[in-house]
Design an enzyme around this catalytic site. Structure first.
Site, PDB file in Angstrom:
ATOM      1  N   SER A  89      35.068 -11.087  23.607  1.00 35.72           N
ATOM      2  CA  SER A  89      35.268  -9.769  23.036  1.00 35.72           C
ATOM      3  C   SER A  89      35.359  -8.722  24.155  1.00 35.72           C
ATOM      4  CB  SER A  89      34.105  -9.432  22.115  1.00 35.72           C
ATOM      5  OG  SER A  89      34.326  -8.165  21.578  1.00 35.72           O
ATOM      6  N   GLY A  90      36.389  -7.947  24.087  1.00 41.44           N
ATOM      7  CA  GLY A  90      36.558  -6.875  25.082  1.00 41.44           C
ATOM      8  C   GLY A  90      37.308  -7.344  26.315  1.00 41.44           C
TER       9      GLY A  90
ATOM     10  N   THR B  13      43.637  -8.295  22.340  1.00 41.77           N
ATOM     11  CA  THR B  13      44.479  -7.517  21.442  1.00 41.77           C
ATOM     12  C   THR B  13      45.485  -6.697  22.239  1.00 41.77           C
ATOM     13  OG1 THR B  13      42.619  -7.459  19.944  1.00 41.77           O
ATOM     14  CG2 THR B  13      44.398  -5.919  19.496  1.00 41.77           C
TER      15      THR B  13
ATOM     16  N   ASN C 279      32.891  -3.934  22.727  1.00 40.48           N
ATOM     17  CA  ASN C 279      34.261  -3.405  22.698  1.00 40.48           C
ATOM     18  C   ASN C 279      34.352  -2.319  21.627  1.00 40.48           C
ATOM     19  OD1 ASN C 279      36.983  -2.957  22.627  1.00 40.48           O
ATOM     20  ND2 ASN C 279      37.569  -5.072  22.147  1.00 40.48           N
TER      21      ASN C 279
ATOM     22  N   SER D 245      36.873  -3.649  18.755  1.00 36.69           N
ATOM     23  CA  SER D 245      36.797  -5.106  18.717  1.00 36.69           C
ATOM     24  C   SER D 245      37.457  -5.643  17.450  1.00 36.69           C
ATOM     25  CB  SER D 245      35.330  -5.512  18.767  1.00 36.69           C
ATOM     26  OG  SER D 245      35.246  -6.900  18.785  1.00 36.69           O
ATOM     27  N   SER D 246      38.315  -6.634  17.635  1.00 36.86           N
ATOM     28  CA  SER D 246      38.950  -7.242  16.465  1.00 36.86           C
ATOM     29  C   SER D 246      37.904  -8.149  15.818  1.00 36.86           C
ATOM     30  CB  SER D 246      40.149  -8.072  16.873  1.00 36.86           C
ATOM     31  OG  SER D 246      40.862  -7.438  17.897  1.00 36.86           O
TER      32      SER D 246
ATOM     33  N   GLY E  66      37.622 -15.817  21.856  1.00 34.01           N
ATOM     34  CA  GLY E  66      37.425 -16.945  22.762  1.00 34.01           C
ATOM     35  C   GLY E  66      36.041 -17.499  22.485  1.00 34.01           C
TER      36      GLY E  66
ATOM     37  N   GLU F  50      32.408 -17.877  22.204  1.00 33.74           N
ATOM     38  CA  GLU F  50      31.363 -16.865  22.164  1.00 33.74           C
ATOM     39  C   GLU F  50      30.037 -17.556  22.394  1.00 33.74           C
ATOM     40  OE1 GLU F  50      31.150 -14.146  18.834  1.00 33.74           O
ATOM     41  OE2 GLU F  50      32.904 -13.095  19.607  1.00 33.74           O
TER      42      GLU F  50
HETATM   43  N1  LIG Z   1      45.767  -4.430  30.184  1.00 31.12           N
HETATM   44  C1  LIG Z   1      44.875  -3.482  29.943  1.00 31.12           C
HETATM   45  N2  LIG Z   1      44.992  -2.329  30.592  1.00 31.12           N
HETATM   46  C2  LIG Z   1      44.112  -1.328  30.365  1.00 31.12           C
HETATM   47  N3  LIG Z   1      43.088  -1.418  29.544  1.00 31.12           N
HETATM   48  C3  LIG Z   1      42.906  -2.573  28.872  1.00 31.12           C
HETATM   49  C4  LIG Z   1      43.808  -3.642  29.037  1.00 31.12           C
HETATM   50  N4  LIG Z   1      43.384  -4.626  28.269  1.00 31.12           N
HETATM   51  C5  LIG Z   1      42.276  -4.189  27.634  1.00 31.12           C
HETATM   52  N5  LIG Z   1      41.980  -2.944  27.986  1.00 31.12           N
HETATM   53  C6  LIG Z   1      40.839  -2.112  27.540  1.00 31.12           C
HETATM   54  O1  LIG Z   1      39.864  -2.935  27.063  1.00 31.12           O
HETATM   55  C7  LIG Z   1      39.580  -2.628  25.716  1.00 31.12           C
HETATM   56  C8  LIG Z   1      39.311  -3.876  24.952  1.00 31.12           C
HETATM   57  O2  LIG Z   1      40.479  -4.624  24.833  1.00 31.12           O
HETATM   58  P1  LIG Z   1      40.836  -5.447  23.541  1.00 31.12           P
HETATM   59  O3  LIG Z   1      40.516  -4.728  22.349  1.00 31.12           O
HETATM   60  O4  LIG Z   1      42.184  -5.978  23.727  1.00 31.12           O
HETATM   61  O5  LIG Z   1      39.834  -6.607  23.705  1.00 31.12           O
HETATM   62  P2  LIG Z   1      39.790  -7.911  22.824  1.00 31.12           P
HETATM   63  O6  LIG Z   1      39.840  -9.025  23.771  1.00 31.12           O
HETATM   64  O7  LIG Z   1      40.805  -7.858  21.790  1.00 31.12           O
HETATM   65  O8  LIG Z   1      38.354  -7.792  22.238  1.00 31.12           O
HETATM   66  P3  LIG Z   1      37.879  -8.284  20.839  1.00 31.12           P
HETATM   67  O9  LIG Z   1      37.750  -9.742  20.916  1.00 31.12           O
HETATM   68  O10 LIG Z   1      36.620  -7.596  20.660  1.00 31.12           O
HETATM   69  O11 LIG Z   1      38.901  -7.864  19.878  1.00 31.12           O
HETATM   70  C9  LIG Z   1      40.773  -1.932  25.169  1.00 31.12           C
HETATM   71  O12 LIG Z   1      40.415  -1.060  24.167  1.00 31.12           O
HETATM   72  C10 LIG Z   1      41.244  -1.224  26.398  1.00 31.12           C
HETATM   73  O13 LIG Z   1      40.534  -0.039  26.540  1.00 31.12           O
HETATM   74 MG   LIG Z   2      40.830  -7.720  19.872  1.00 32.20          MG
END
Ligand SMILES: Nc1ncnc2c1ncn2[C@@H]1O[C@H](COP(=O)(O)OP(=O)(O)OP(=O)(O)O)[C@@H](O)[C@H]1O
Ligand SMILES: [Mg+2]
Length: 1080
Positions: free
Chosen positions: A110-111, A115, A160, A163-164, A390, A392
């Site tokens: 997460s984070g 996404t 996050n 977070s999705s 991924g 956890e």
């Molecule tokens: N390539 C990137 N460039 C800049 N910031 C990023 C990038 N990827 C992620 N982030 C930052 O990290 C934060 C978390 O990313 P994201 O929501 O994609 O995480 P996630 O892996 O989908 O987490 P979760 O599993 O909780 O959904 C985003 O809101 C953004 O602020």
């Molecule tokens: Mg996500």
């Protein structure tokens, strides 16, 4: 040498290694260090072969611009530095060009940025795929499905802010050209427990906050909501607001997105009504009520909220109320209703809220799918994007059913990765004709089997437990596990054989541990059964079905009494297993592309790289394992052409140009470089390099060679530059010299020219002046001639024309005037004419001075004329008299004073009448001639001067003196003998008659006489003498003259005498010689 801007390989300007396959040595530390090094240089992407590792930068990087999209577009995967776009491009191109369906598997905790990564992939594909109004609409709908799903499925967690809370798999469908047609979204495992309860510091799903912040008062009122978050029990209070998140704005975005995706207004409305209902459910509270039969009952504390929910959803309030109080169990046509105690009521309430929300979410996905589904039936190419949690792993024993499920999913993904990678590897070897060597790797099939085996798998065991009649608890489930899986090498529990063998006392009693491929995870068994059951009391689903709200009704189809299904609904575990199986099946048909997301720190902070945290993720993502699998055979492979292109400078034969086939070139190259044979293999189109070391050696050599080449190029370039410069200078010098010479010559020429011009001009001037002079002279001559001619002509003309000219007018006028004057003068003169008397002295005065002479002349003429006139009247007699008078005048006028007195006296001549007087008879007879004068005169006696009277006779020939008394002639003198007559000038009558000497008469001497008529006598004497002798008689007029007396000469002198004697002159003899006459 300046850095080359154009990259041809990811090996160029590489920070650390861009591909972990090349990592040497390969271990966790070097892996982390390499990532760290790259992360510190803002290189967030690193490859493991074709897998992309992405480290969340937690800050916006300038690497997602449209320019970057263009840069990566249609480039080979290894050509540029690692990037998510490279993977997206590769996937899209093999989909479009090679007709291979693709899936992009994005995993990470997460984070970690999954996404974001999935959105980047989608936006890249959207940017590079076809364009056009229709295509764009599809793209837009696909992209806009994200905000909708994120609003309902994402929440702020401690890890996050966005977070999705669900797994998402999206198939994007393309036509044969690669234009998007539509998509299908599948969702997995929404974390519905979040609806009713959130861990500390976390929030419920975004949509709740978005509605309350962003909806208008009106809309809120319709939904029977209040803006205040704290009014709702389901909204955790501690972090209602998230930094940097504008819920109100997001609400507008979501509504807009819903509109774009194709939600009708009433649908949107219904969705929000359900959300409101869920929110309000949380506010329903129960209080215990004891029944008489001793059973615990519950009662709704405040029915207001319930009432509003019912109004909102169109459910009969009593039905819902009852559903919260009773539970009906049907068994074999028998219905048994039991009351619910407070805890059960709360459980029922929360279960309803969770179900309502999760079903709504599923409905949303279905609804979106409906909108975005491809409209055509043609064969589609598919690109799947999987954004799922991924591995956890929570510390201690916080891992529960959800983590178990998720990790199972990841285990499956890993398996598919292994399978597909190896398969691909193997296929490539076969394709390339390389001998397959056995690869040592860990196959996690055994773990998958531990979980999913239909008989002995953990999930099967759990289902069994859940379905088993009798008391079922988590502990009984664990017991069962202990029995069945005890010997499984990847399963551990307090009771299991392995753990005992390992003597692991750290494992709590209520936990079991699975050794996943990524590491060991300890699961807390508590809640497994419940969560797997996912129970919603039938009364509630039926109540929901009874709602007049069509959406809610549709969400609970099992509530329809007509379709009562006594069969238990599938458990959560089996549902998930099935969907994972479907997913795996789906993925297996596709070409996988992996994006492994890593989170660099726990603080959501940029620039922080937490080695331990990253190490942990590397481990459970099995990245090292990935590298190993990838490196199992040959670490590196490359097509011959780019390989030769890259290293051809290392061998003389291949540098600078290799004419033959690329493969032979590479062979020659490798032989030349003496690379050990076991280090590489020649495939059909690629060279395979077993060890990264070899590649790095090649790279080092290349670098060295490039430097040499650079030096060479520099050398040649410098030489060329100097030469060119020299040549340029030389030509410049020539040009300058030429120009200068030209200039100098020009100057010289100019000087000569000007001198020549000066000389020339002087000469010309001189010549011209000369000519001018001549011409002037000529001109002057001509002019002179002309002038003369002109003057002459002028004169001529003037002369000719003078009369016509006014210039003559003056003269004419003058003449005219003169004439007029003359005329006037004469006319006047006529009038003024004096008398014709010749003696009239009158004469008119002269009128004009200029006429003076004329006047005088005129006077004279006039006088002459009148004299003539006068004379013309005369008879001959008279004429004769006047002739004598005239003669006298001529002789005496102004000479003799006596003369004027004589003028008036008529000349009578014969004063004495001789003929008549008888006394003078004798005399008369003596003179037979005509007597001219007969007068008495006094004869002066010469002796005394006394006068004696005598008769003086003049005849034609003689002068006679006779005695007066007797008349006797005393003297007779012929006229011829008279020589002269003398007289004085005075007023006297004396005169002397001089006689010729020697003559007869002269003997007595001259006669001195006196007469009153002297003038007449002298004149007649003169006249007669003249006519007789033809000689002029000399008449001397003088006051002193000599007179001959006999022999003597006596001087007669006339003096002005006194008046003594009266008027008579007296004569006296003074002496012998002098006789003085006194004249008065
Ligand atoms: N390539 C990137 N460039 C800049 N910031 C990023 C990038 N990827 C992620 N982030 C930052 O990290 C934060 C978390 O990313 P994201 O929501 O994609 O995480 P996630 O892996 O989908 O987490 P979760 O599993 O909780 O959904 C985003 O809101 C953004 O602020
Ligand atoms: Mg996500």
């Amino acid at each position: 040498m300046a850095k080359m801007e154009v990259k041809t390989s990811l090996l160029d300007d590489m920070i650390g290694v861009g591909d972990m396959v090349l990592l040497e040595p390969l271990n966790e530390d070097s892996f982390i260090n390499n990532l760290k090094k790259r992360f510190d240089h803002s290189e967030v992407y690193t490859y493991i072969g074709s897998v992309v590792i992405s480290i969340n930068p937690y800050r916006p990087l300038p690497i997602y611009t449209p320019e970057k999209v263009e840069e990566y577009r249609n480039r080979n995967f290894y050509e540029l530095s690692p990037h998510i776009f490279a993977l997206s491009d590769e996937a899209y191109r093999s989909l479009r060009d090679q007709d291979k369906d693709q899936c992009i598997l994005i995993t990470g905790e997460s984070g970690a940025g999954k996404t974001e990564a999935s959105k980047l992939v989608m936006s890249y594909v959207a940017a590079v795929c076809g364009k056009g109004a229709e295509v764009n609409q599809v793209k837009e709908q696909l992209l806009q499905s994200n905000p909708v799903l994120e609003a309902f499925g994402n929440a702020k967690t401690v890890r996050n802010d966005n977070s999705s809370r669900f797994g998402k798999y999206m198939d994007i469908e393309f036509d044969f050209k690669g234009d998007p047609l539509g998509g299908v979204i599948s969702n997995y495992l929404l974390e519905k427990s979040r609806v009713v309860k959130q861990p500390r510091g976390e929030r419920n799903f975004h949509i709740f906050y978005q509605i309350l912040s962003g909806a208008s008062e009106d809309f809120l009122c319709k939904l029977k909501l209040e803006r205040d978050f704290s009014r709702y029990n389901y909204l955790g209070l501690d972090s209602a607001r998230v930094n940097g998140v504008d819920d109100a704005a997001n609400f507008r975005t979501v509504r807009n997105a819903m509109q774009i995706v194709g939600f009708m207004d009433h649908e949107t409305q219904s969705v929000f009504e359900v959300v409101a209902a869920v929110l309000k459910l949380g506010n329903i509270e129960f209080k215990p009520e004891s029944r008489v039969n001793g059973l615990d009952e519950s009662k709704i504390k405040d029915k207001n909220e319930l009432k509003e929910i019912c109004e909102l959803t169109g459910i009969d309030q009593s039905v819902l109320e009852r559903a919260f109080s009773f539970r009906t169990v049907e068994a074999k046509q028998e219905k048994v209703s039991t009351t619910l105690n407070v805890a059960q009521a709360y459980y029922a309430r929360d279960a309803l809220a969770k179900n309502l929300y999760s079903r709504l979410f599923s409905w949303l996905v279905t609804r979106i799918n409906e909108s975005i589904k491809a409209q055509t039936k043609v064969r589609k190419k598919v690109m799947g994007v999987l954004d799922i949690y991924g591995f956890e792993i929570f510390e201690n024993a916080d891992n529960s059913f959800e983590q178990f499920i998720i990790n199972y999913c990841n285990e499956k993904l890993q398996q598919i990765f292994i399978e597909l990678t190896l398969k691909e590897e193997q296929e490539e070897y076969i394709r390339e004709g390389i001998e397959w060597t056995h690869i040592e790797y860990f196959n996690n099939a055994i773990i998958c089997d531990l979980i999913e085996n239909n008989q002995t798998g953990i999930l099967a065991m759990l289902d069994e437990e859940c379905l088993r009649p009798g008391t079922v608890t988590d502990d009984t489930f664990l017991e069962k596990l202990n029995q069945v899986c005890a010997t499984h090498q990847h399963f551990e529990s307090r009771m299991s054989k392995c753990s005992r063998f390992l003597n692991d006392t750290t494992l709590p009693h209520s936990c079991f541990r699975i050794q996943h491929y990524a590491g060991k995870v300890m699961y807390q068994v508590e809640g497994f059964v419940d969560k797997n059951n996912d129970l919603l009391y039938r009364d509630l689903s039926q109540a929901m079905w009874k709602a007049s709200h069509s959406l809610i009704k549709a969400l609970f189809p099992e509530g329809n009494p007509a379709k009562i299904n006594l069969k238990r609904p599938p458990t959560a575990g089996s549902q998930f297993k099935a969907s994972v199986a479907t997913l795996m099946k789906n993925l297996q048909t596709k070409n996988p592309n992996y994006i492994r997301c890593i989170k660099p720190n726990d603080k959501k902070a940029a620039h922080i790289f937490n080695d331990a945290l990253v190490g942990h993720q590397i481990r459970y993502l099995g990245l090292l394992e990935n590298v190993r699998v990838r490196r199992a055979g040959y670490a590196f492979r490359q097509a011959y052409e780019p390989c030769l292109e890259r290293y051809k400078m290392l061998c003389k034969q291949t540098w600078p140009h290799w004419r033959g086939p690329a493969r032979t070139g590479v062979e020659v190259l490798f032989n030349e470089l003496e690379i050990p044979e076991e280090e590489f293999s020649f495939g059909r189109s690629k060279i395979f390099i077993r060890n990264p070391r070899t590649l790095f050696k090649l790279e080092d050599l290349r670098k060295q060679r490039l430097e040499d080449l650079a030096t060479l190029i520099e050398k040649i370039y410098r030489g060329w530059k100097c030469r060119t410069r020299f040549l340029l200078m030389k030509t410049s010098q020539i040009v300058i010299a030429a120009w200068f010479r030209r200039y100098a010559q020009q100057k010289k020429y100019q000087k000569i020219k000007s001198s020549a011009i000066i000389v020339q001009s002087y000469i010309r001037g001189w010549k011209a002046r000369k000519l001018l002079r001549e011409l002037k002279h000529q001109k002057r001559c001509n002019e002179a001639a002309t002038i003369i001619a002109a003057y002459w002509h002028g004169t001529q003309v003037r002369r000719e024309y003078r009369k016509f000219f006014r210039a003559n007018a003056g003269r004419k006028i003058y003449e005219f005037t003169l004439q007029r004057l003359m005329q006037k003068y004469f006319l006047e003169m006529k009038k003024k004419m004096p008398s014709l008397s010749p003696i009239d002295k009158n004469w008119p005065a002269r009128p004009y001075l200029f006429l003076d002479s004329t006047h005088k002349e005129l006077k004279r003429i006039f006088h002459l004329w009148r004299c003539k006139k006068y004379r013309d009247q005369f008879t001959d007699q008279q004429k004769l008299i006047y002739e004598e008078k005239l003669e006298a005048s001529e002789l005496f006028k102004d000479k003799k004073a006596l003369y004027p007195a004589s003028v008036g006296q008529p000349f009578q001549g014969a004063y004495l009448e001789i003929s008549k007087n008888p006394k003078y008879k004798k005399l008369k007879d003596a003179v037979d001639e005509k007597i001219i004068i007969a007068e008495v005169v006094n004869k002066i006696n010469r002796a005394n001067g006394k006068a004696t009277s005598r008769i003086f006779l003049l005849t034609k020939n003689n002068v006679l003196l006779a005695d007066q008394k007797s008349g006797n002639i005393k003297s007779e003198v012929p006229l011829g003998d008279v020589t002269k007559v003398s007289m004085s000038s005075q007023n006297d009558g004396f005169f002397a008659v001089h006689l010729k000497e020697g003559s007869g008469a002269a003997s007595k001497g001259d006669f001195l006489l006196s007469s009153d008529h002297l003038i007449e006598m002298a004149t007649k004497l003169y006249r007669t003498t003249l006519s007789q002798t033809k000689q002029k008689l000399n008449i001397e007029i003088s006051d002193e003259f000599l007179v001959q007396f006999r022999q003597d000469k006596v001087c007669v002198k006339f003096i002005q005498g006194s008046q003594k004697n009266g008027n008579v002159p007296t004569c006296k003899r003074k002496n012998n010689r002098l006789l003085e006459v006194a004249v008065p």
